[in-house]
Design a protein around this motif. Structure first.
Motif, mmCIF file in Angstrom:
data_model
loop_
_atom_site.group_PDB
_atom_site.id
_atom_site.type_symbol
_atom_site.label_atom_id
_atom_site.label_comp_id
_atom_site.label_asym_id
_atom_site.label_seq_id
_atom_site.Cartn_x
_atom_site.Cartn_y
_atom_site.Cartn_z
ATOM 1 N N ALA A 40 -38.291 58.761 91.555
ATOM 2 C CA ALA A 40 -38.013 59.858 90.621
ATOM 3 C C ALA A 40 -38.712 61.099 91.164
ATOM 4 N N HIS A 65 -32.292 57.122 79.020
ATOM 5 C CA HIS A 65 -31.505 56.678 80.169
ATOM 6 C C HIS A 65 -30.055 57.137 80.112
ATOM 7 N N HIS A 81 -35.858 50.033 89.305
ATOM 8 C CA HIS A 81 -36.020 50.007 87.853
ATOM 9 C C HIS A 81 -36.700 48.723 87.385
ATOM 10 N N THR A 121 -29.514 55.292 91.588
ATOM 11 C CA THR A 121 -29.813 56.676 91.905
ATOM 12 C C THR A 121 -30.526 57.325 90.727
ATOM 13 N N HIS A 122 -31.241 58.408 91.001
ATOM 14 C CA HIS A 122 -31.968 59.094 89.919
ATOM 15 C C HIS A 122 -31.780 60.600 90.051
ATOM 16 N N HIS A 171 -34.200 54.692 92.694
ATOM 17 C CA HIS A 171 -35.216 54.218 91.739
ATOM 18 C C HIS A 171 -35.156 52.703 91.637
ATOM 19 N N GLN A 180 -25.566 58.754 87.866
ATOM 20 C CA GLN A 180 -25.221 57.421 87.353
ATOM 21 C C GLN A 180 -23.777 57.307 86.897
ATOM 22 N N HIS A 226 -25.605 51.823 92.087
ATOM 23 C CA HIS A 226 -26.441 50.901 91.328
ATOM 24 C C HIS A 226 -26.248 49.504 91.907
ATOM 25 N N HIS A 260 -40.983 54.401 83.189
ATOM 26 C CA HIS A 260 -41.089 53.959 84.586
ATOM 27 C C HIS A 260 -42.437 53.279 84.845
ATOM 28 N N GLN A 292 -27.470 59.618 80.957
ATOM 29 C CA GLN A 292 -27.495 60.649 82.001
ATOM 30 C C GLN A 292 -27.369 62.064 81.438
#
Ligand SMILES: [Cu+2]
Length: 460
Positions: free
Chosen positions: A107, A444, A96, A137-138, A94, A149, A154, A396, A446
């Motif tokens: 996503a 956000h 961001h 990552t998503h 993703h 996450q 990241h 998003h 996780q």
């Protein structure tokens, strides 16, 4: 550049897969491959992070480093991106804070395809808007607190602005992260992760390289909280932060503050005047968190000795000081959209199931329940947190403007992509539906998104 040649720490299994990939790509002549080398190359592979000599963490990483590499892009200048997945499970990246089409935003809920183990994805994207963004990552973690996450996937992304908002001598990027979480049940049966290792740029306090500075320098610090679940408070002993941007967007009222608060996925860009020679600690304000590693040493040229930490007495932060007061009359053209967050407790020893307007994802995102946006309209989201937890809420593919704070204050000009709404509080944000395509809204944290705290907005 061929990334696979420079990977420092491929495991044997990763290497086998790499060989398989190389075979698979024989169909494309080597010259053709080289001629079309991507601007951005990400390789997802197993990696062991050395947070300290005594703390080795097995995780996944981008290009063999945590955080992943810093990418700098020019706003509006097309980039080709290649992502190769050498991990055991499907992945997705993703971007961001960017305004990308849903097919590449990263996503699955918006329709971005996952990248199968051993496969790669290649696409072009036009990076916008300018500012401090990031990629991550998503995926889903559930009860596995090493995945998604919770792990090392990241990295920093800076989309260079056309003009710099303030003069500075150089930039430093700092990523805050929590590791080795375990679900701990409290007396009431709710489960939340607690962590025994915390890092800045992948290192525990005292184990990474210090940030070396010179007296008189103005350093732009771009700080990202990539924590899976935790809010962090940061101060820099002997110094203060002049906050220039939040979530990469220049604030209307830059202010000098003693400490920063970042909820998961939030970013702060602040200028620090290096005007107090010595050896200092920049780190988590709360002792018990700094004690697990979240700190970094800042060392002036010609200064030596043990780093100094000055303990602040209280935690202070407000979005309000960076915003304009909003004295305008309400705009009747703005469409109101109420989103109520609560949880349904699943029974002792289980987690909560999070709900938006009474339904969890995916039930809340069926054609019947999914909010329908009209392109070009302006929406005000009334974010009503009726739960007993705080939630960093992320939209998003759009930037929103924070319009009303939890204490009722009306503000303007604060453009963000994450807003923290505390337990029992309501905040209001506005955005223009200017990027058609499915749009994910979620907490956000996780463990919250894994348990239903997501919703897809659709365009009519
Ligand atoms: Cu949440």
């Amino acid at each position: 550049m061929r990334t696979e040649m420079s990977l420092p720490t491929l495991t044997r299994r990763g290497f086998t897969k790499l060989s398989g990939l190389a075979l698979g790509s024989l169909a494309m002549p080597e010259a053709a491959r080289a001629a079309t080398a991507p601007d951005v190359s990400l390789v997802i592979a197993p990696y062991t992070l050395e947070a300290s000599p005594k703390h080795h963490i097995k995780t996944l990483a981008y290009n063999g480093q945590v955080p992943g590499p810093l990418f700098r892009m020019r706003e509006g200048q097309e980039q080709t991106v290649e992502i190769r997945n050498l991990a055991d499970e499907p992945e997705v990246v993703h971007w961001h804070g960017l305004f990308l089409p849903p097919e590449i935003d990263g996503a699955m809920e918006e329709g971005t395809p996952m990248i199968a183990p051993g496969a790669s994805a290649r696409f072009t994207m036009t990076p916008t808007p300018a500012g401090f963004r990031w990629y991550h990552t998503h995926t889903f973690a559930g009860k596995n607190l090493t995945k998604a996450q919770y792990g090392g996937l990241h990295g920093f992304l800076l989309i260079e602005p056309r003009d710099n908002p303030a003069p500075y001598d150089r930039e430093v990027f700092l990523g805050l992260h929590d590791w080795r979480g375990q679900f701990l049940g409290s007396d009431d049966g709710y489960m939340s992760p607690v962590y025994d290792v915390t890092t800045i740029n992948g290192k525990m306090l005292g184990f990474g390289d210090p940030i070396k500075v010179k007296q008189g320098e103005r350093v732009m610090m771009h700080i990202l909280n990539s924590s899976p679940t935790e809010i962090h408070w940061i101060s820099f002993s002997g110094h203060s932060f002049k906050v220039i941007a939040l979530d990469g967007n220049v604030v209307p009222e830059p202010q000098t503050v003693a400490m920063l608060r970042l909820s998961p996925a939030e970013r702060v860009s602040a200028i620090v005047e290096m005007n107090n020679p010595g050896v200092w600690v920049l780190g988590e304000v709360r002792k018990h968190v700094q004690g697990t590693g979240m700190g970094i040493v800042v060392e002036y040229a010609n200064s030596t000795g043990r780093p100094t930490w000055t303990q602040p007495e209280e935690l202070v932060w407000s979005y309000r000081v960076f915003a304009e007061a909003d004295n305008a009359a309400p705009n009747p053209a703005v469409k109101m959209m109420e989103l109520v967050f609560d949880s349904k407790f699943q029974g002792h020893g289980n987690e909560e199931l999070w709900r938006i307007n009474g339904f969890s994802y995916p039930q809340n995102s069926t054609p019947e329940h999914s909010p329908l946006l009209q392109a070009g309209e302006r929406y005000r989201l009334l974010l009503k947190n009726k739960s007993m937890d705080d939630h960093p809420l992320h939209l998003h593919r759009h930037t929103f403007e924070v319009r009303r704070l939890e204490d009722g204050a009306a503000i303007a000009g604060l453009r963000k992509d994450v807003v923290l709404v505390h337990a029992g509080k309501t905040a209001e944000v506005e955005f223009v539906a200017n990027n058609p395509g499915d749009t994910l809204f979620h907490c956000h944290q996780q463990d919250h998104m894994d348990r239903g705290f997501m919703m897809v907005f659709r365009y009519a």
